[in-house]
Enzyme design. Sequence first.
Site, mmCIF file in Angstrom:
data_model
loop_
_atom_site.group_PDB
_atom_site.id
_atom_site.type_symbol
_atom_site.label_atom_id
_atom_site.label_comp_id
_atom_site.label_asym_id
_atom_site.label_seq_id
_atom_site.Cartn_x
_atom_site.Cartn_y
_atom_site.Cartn_z
ATOM 1 N N GLY A 1 0.833 -1.209 0.000
ATOM 2 C CA GLY A 1 0.000 0.000 0.000
ATOM 3 C C GLY A 1 0.859 1.246 0.000
ATOM 4 O O GLY A 1 2.064 1.183 -0.259
ATOM 5 N N ASN A 2 0.255 2.383 0.265
ATOM 6 C CA ASN A 2 1.025 3.632 0.363
ATOM 7 C C ASN A 2 0.407 4.523 1.455
ATOM 8 O O ASN A 2 -0.609 4.174 2.042
ATOM 9 C CB ASN A 2 1.090 4.342 -0.992
ATOM 10 N N HIS A 3 1.044 5.669 1.693
ATOM 11 C CA HIS A 3 0.665 6.506 2.846
ATOM 12 C C HIS A 3 -0.486 7.469 2.572
ATOM 13 O O HIS A 3 -0.755 8.341 3.397
ATOM 14 C CB HIS A 3 1.871 7.323 3.316
#
Length: 402
Positions: free
Chosen positions: A208-210
Amino acid sequence: MTSLQGKRILLGVSGSIAAYKSAVLLRLLMKAGCEVRVIMTPSARDFVSPLTFSTLSRQPVATDVHNDEGWTNHVEWGLWADAMIIAPATAHTLARCALGLASDMLTATYLSARCPVFFAPAMDLDMWHHPATKSNISKLQSYGNFILDVGEGELASGLIGPGRLAEPEEIRDYLADFFRIQQDFLGVRVLINAGPTYEALDPVRYIGNHSTGKMGVAIADEIAKRGGDVTLVLGPESVLPENDRIHVQHVTSADEMLEKCQDAFAEAQVTILAAAVADYKPASISGEKIKKGDGPMNLQLVRTPDIAETLGQQKKPNQILVGFALETTKLHENAKDKMNRKQLDMIVLNNPKEAGAGFGHDTNKVSFLFPNNKAQEFELKTKKQVAFDIAEAIHKLLKDNA
Ligand code: C5P
């Protein structure tokens, strides 16, 4: 037709030398198609005659809640209006409204009004700078009132500085903008995606990412507030919109996000792709939790669908497609290339290296680029303010497209 056409405006005039400008404001509002009722404070009558306002407005002017001729219903006046503008608003009138003192018709009507209220202050510069005035203004803002900026220049006292009443044209335009943005997306279907995507590796892990979705959700709220019919396709763990008229579709992966966007795209006049979609996903998802071994581990990744590019290929001429670019090198060049490849009508470029911009922050610093090589640069702003700028730019594109 302007957004002021048919609006009912209460114009409150308090006792300042600038009260003569209220007559000009009244004429401008009447010309724009407003119905205006004027209320004067007793001291305003020392500066301009009520006859001036009654003649221009073709309505009786109220100054007292009651006099020898009877009682004026401040509650009825307060409920009648679509907006109340107090111009000029003296330090004294600001203070009375902040305190809730209903000592005359103007302040009693202010307390009874359910409509938005605008104050255009006018006073001498030291009164303007006084902490009491500042605190009254903050109080009035905290009640949801709008305070217009004062002008700078020569004041009635001969001193030079801030405190001049805003020009009547500025006050009229401020009100016109207020009504315009309440309705400029009325009936427009808007599709927005926001947040990250999570690409599953096994039943408990993902790539995933932030992204928090803050930017896209702020845009969804802004456009819904302006009357738009918004569908928001939202990635996991994102913030939620405030406006409960927004149709939220929760998704997890890029594939799901594409599917939900496809469902709404054909009907959407405007599509804004603010999601931080993962570019790669695991080639296969393990049905069981992957066990650790002693040595290193290689993951095989494959490309996710590019939602913007896919929708860009399906776009019809009357549809507007807006994307985002997060670049760290050759900012404009890379963003332009993306805009062309994905057939976007506008790209919002942000540079995560700028302090306060990018993932998770409440602020952002952006530029807008358009296919005709026009560009707009903005200062660091809150994401809500950036959402306002984006809505304004898209409103312009819609008007040009009409
Ligand atoms: O190519 P890049 O990811 O930098 O492009 C950013 C723009 O493309 C954003 O508007 C983003 O939402 C969109 N995008 C997409 N699908 C992807 C990757 C990015 O829609 N797989």
